[in-house]
Design an enzyme around this catalytic site. Structure first.
Site, short mmCIF file in Angstrom:
data_model
loop_
_atom_site.label_atom_id
_atom_site.label_comp_id
_atom_site.label_asym_id
_atom_site.label_seq_id
_atom_site.Cartn_x
_atom_site.Cartn_y
_atom_site.Cartn_z
CD GLN A 22 -2.86 -0.79 2.49
OE1 GLN A 22 -4.11 -0.23 2.46
NE2 GLN A 22 -2.36 -1.29 3.73
CE1 TYR A 65 3.61 -5.36 11.59
CE2 TYR A 65 2.21 -4.20 13.35
CZ TYR A 65 3.07 -4.36 12.08
OH TYR A 65 2.89 -3.04 11.24
N1 LIG Z 1 -1.00 -1.66 7.40
C1 LIG Z 1 -1.24 -1.19 8.29
O1 LIG Z 1 -2.12 -1.14 8.96
C2 LIG Z 1 0.26 -0.68 9.13
C3 LIG Z 1 -0.08 -0.06 10.09
C4 LIG Z 1 1.02 0.75 10.81
C5 LIG Z 1 2.34 0.48 10.47
N2 LIG Z 1 2.50 -0.04 9.10
C6 LIG Z 1 3.86 -0.11 8.37
O2 LIG Z 1 3.74 0.51 7.21
C7 LIG Z 1 4.61 -0.10 6.34
C8 LIG Z 1 3.84 -0.50 5.06
O3 LIG Z 1 2.76 -1.28 5.34
P1 LIG Z 1 1.91 -1.52 3.95
O4 LIG Z 1 0.41 -1.75 4.71
O5 LIG Z 1 1.97 -0.60 2.78
O6 LIG Z 1 2.27 -3.08 3.75
P2 LIG Z 1 1.78 -4.24 2.85
O7 LIG Z 1 0.77 -3.39 1.91
O8 LIG Z 1 1.46 -5.45 3.47
O9 LIG Z 1 3.02 -4.42 1.84
C9 LIG Z 1 4.07 -5.00 2.04
C10 LIG Z 1 5.14 -5.16 1.14
O10 LIG Z 1 6.40 -5.67 1.69
C11 LIG Z 1 6.60 -6.75 0.60
N3 LIG Z 1 7.15 -8.11 1.02
C12 LIG Z 1 7.00 -8.46 2.16
N4 LIG Z 1 7.82 -9.72 2.57
C13 LIG Z 1 8.67 -9.75 1.25
C14 LIG Z 1 9.59 -10.57 0.97
N5 LIG Z 1 9.74 -11.46 1.66
N6 LIG Z 1 10.32 -10.25 0.10
C15 LIG Z 1 9.99 -9.17 -0.74
N7 LIG Z 1 9.15 -8.46 -0.52
C16 LIG Z 1 8.47 -8.69 0.61
C17 LIG Z 1 5.53 -7.19 -0.09
O11 LIG Z 1 5.66 -7.69 -1.33
P3 LIG Z 1 4.37 -8.70 -1.97
O12 LIG Z 1 3.62 -7.76 -2.46
O13 LIG Z 1 5.30 -9.38 -2.94
O14 LIG Z 1 3.99 -9.45 -0.80
C18 LIG Z 1 4.82 -5.50 -0.16
O15 LIG Z 1 5.35 -5.12 -1.14
C19 LIG Z 1 5.01 -1.45 7.30
O16 LIG Z 1 6.41 -1.05 7.67
C20 LIG Z 1 4.00 -1.61 8.40
O17 LIG Z 1 4.76 -2.61 9.27
C21 LIG Z 1 1.33 -0.57 8.43
#
Ligand SMILES: NC(=O)c1ccc[n+]([C@@H]2O[C@H](COP(=O)([O-])OP(=O)(O)OC[C@H]3O[C@@H](n4cnc5c(N)ncnc54)[C@H](OP(=O)(O)O)[C@@H]3O)[C@@H](O)[C@H]2O)c1
Length: 291
Positions: free
Chosen positions: A11, A124
């Site tokens: 995202q 997490y």
């Molecule tokens: N989502 C929430 O509600 C939330 C809340 C607070 C903080 N955050 C933080 O914000 C940041 C971004 O979150 P987001 O919601 O954008 O995350 P997301 O949509 O789940 O995206 C995660 C990304 O990491 C990649 N990834 C995961 N494992 C991988 C691997 N082994 N090798 C290569 N790529 C890998 C995924 O690739 P694939 O598409 O190939 O899986 C995807 O591009 C993170 O640090 C998260 O902890 C998120």
């Protein structure tokens, strides 16, 4: 500037890929080009590409799944940031990383400050905290943005799930005692670009919209705004019913208080973060336009 963006399919990563493009040349390897689970593969990639700026939006974000996949979650959320930070410090580069409200213990009703004591309730949250600490101890120049309840027009998220359920159900029950701020991925990307282009001090910043709500309040506002935009829903704000967290058991424990004080980032950048309702209108508008 040579920018390495990790997590471009996520995202936040998707939005960063667009928003950061005026700042330099972006290299954004997907999972097939760069296996982030392998320390050696990542080390070789960094040596080959020599980025000036690393923006790490990759993470293990499955909060419940992390309880059962601790090693994988630890590698992505703690080991990887530590490795990126070491490289950044050695090469005199800059690292941008994202963290979570889930590092806080969730008690009380006051907003957390960047200096508040942490106390994660889940695997997490613990892995995210260890990633933050590794960066902070590395000596690398960095920004860590702690954000909350991320959603966007793409990917799997609460807004899209609620809209889907509101077309297939007639009543919904939604948790009303977890309080925080829903944050669009696009806002995170915009503020990241502003921060990179500024000369604000290195360090940890909270990044979310202004105001606060519960998941139940968020759902009601999603339904209200969607109906206002002409969507036919079988669940409106009036038949979304509040329930306590105890009535919605999950593998991982969630914090009840995810309020985050935003004043450090607002003062540093001389901005006022927009309220969560106006940010929902923008994100929902984008989603409905492309549906
Ligand atoms: N989502 C929430 O509600 C939330 C809340 C607070 C903080 N955050 C933080 O914000 C940041 C971004 O979150 P987001 O919601 O954008 O995350 P997301 O949509 O789940 O995206 C995660 C990304 O990491 C990649 N990834 C995961 N494992 C991988 C691997 N082994 N090798 C290569 N790529 C890998 C995924 O690739 P694939 O598409 O190939 O899986 C995807 O591009 C993170 O640090 C998260 O902890 C998120």
């Amino acid at each position: 500037m040579n920018i390495l963006l990790l997590g471009k399919t996520g995202q936040v990563g998707f939005e960063l890929n667009r928003t950061l493009s005026p700042l330099g040349t972006i290299t954004a390897p997907g999972r097939a080009e760069l296996d982030l689970t392998s320390e050696q593969v990542v080390a070789e990639y960094l040596q080959t590409h020599q980025p000036d700026l690393i923006v790490n939006a990759a993470a293990w974000t499955g909060v419940d799944a992390a309880e059962e996949h601790q090693q994988e979650a630890f590698r992505l959320n703690a080991g990887l940031p530590e490795q990126l930070a070491k490289f950044t410090a050695e090469q005199g580069a800059f690292l941008v990383h994202y963290s979570s409200d889930y590092v806080y213990p969730g008690d009380g009703d006051q907003p957390w400050q960047e200096t508040s004591e942490t106390g994660p309730l889940s695997v997490y949250g613990q892995t995210k905290l260890e990633g933050d600490q590794a960066i902070q101890q590395s000596g690398a120049e960095h920004f860590i943005f702690r954000t909350s309840w991320v959603y966007s027009a793409r990917g799997n998220n609460f807004m899209k799930t609620m809209l889907r359920l509101a077309k297939s159900k007639t009543e919904l029950t939604i948790v009303a005692d977890q309080i925080g701020a829903p944050t669009p991925a696009r806002l995170i990307a915009q503020i990241t670009a502003m921060a990179i282009n500024s000369n604000i001090p290195n360090g940890l910043y909270h990044l979310a919209p202004g105001g606060e709500t519960s998941w139940h309040g968020f759902a009601q506002e999603i339904f209200r705004q969607a109906q206002q935009a002409g969507q036919e829903l079988s669940v409106g704000p009036e038949n979304a019913h509040p329930i306590p967290t105890s009535d919605y058991p999950t593998l991982a424990k969630r914090p009840l208080n995810s309020r985050m004080d935003l004043s450090k980032l607002e003062a540093a950048l001389d901005i006022q973060l927009p309220d969560w309702q106006s940010q929902l209108a923008l994100t929902l508008g984008e989603y409905l336009k492309n549906e």
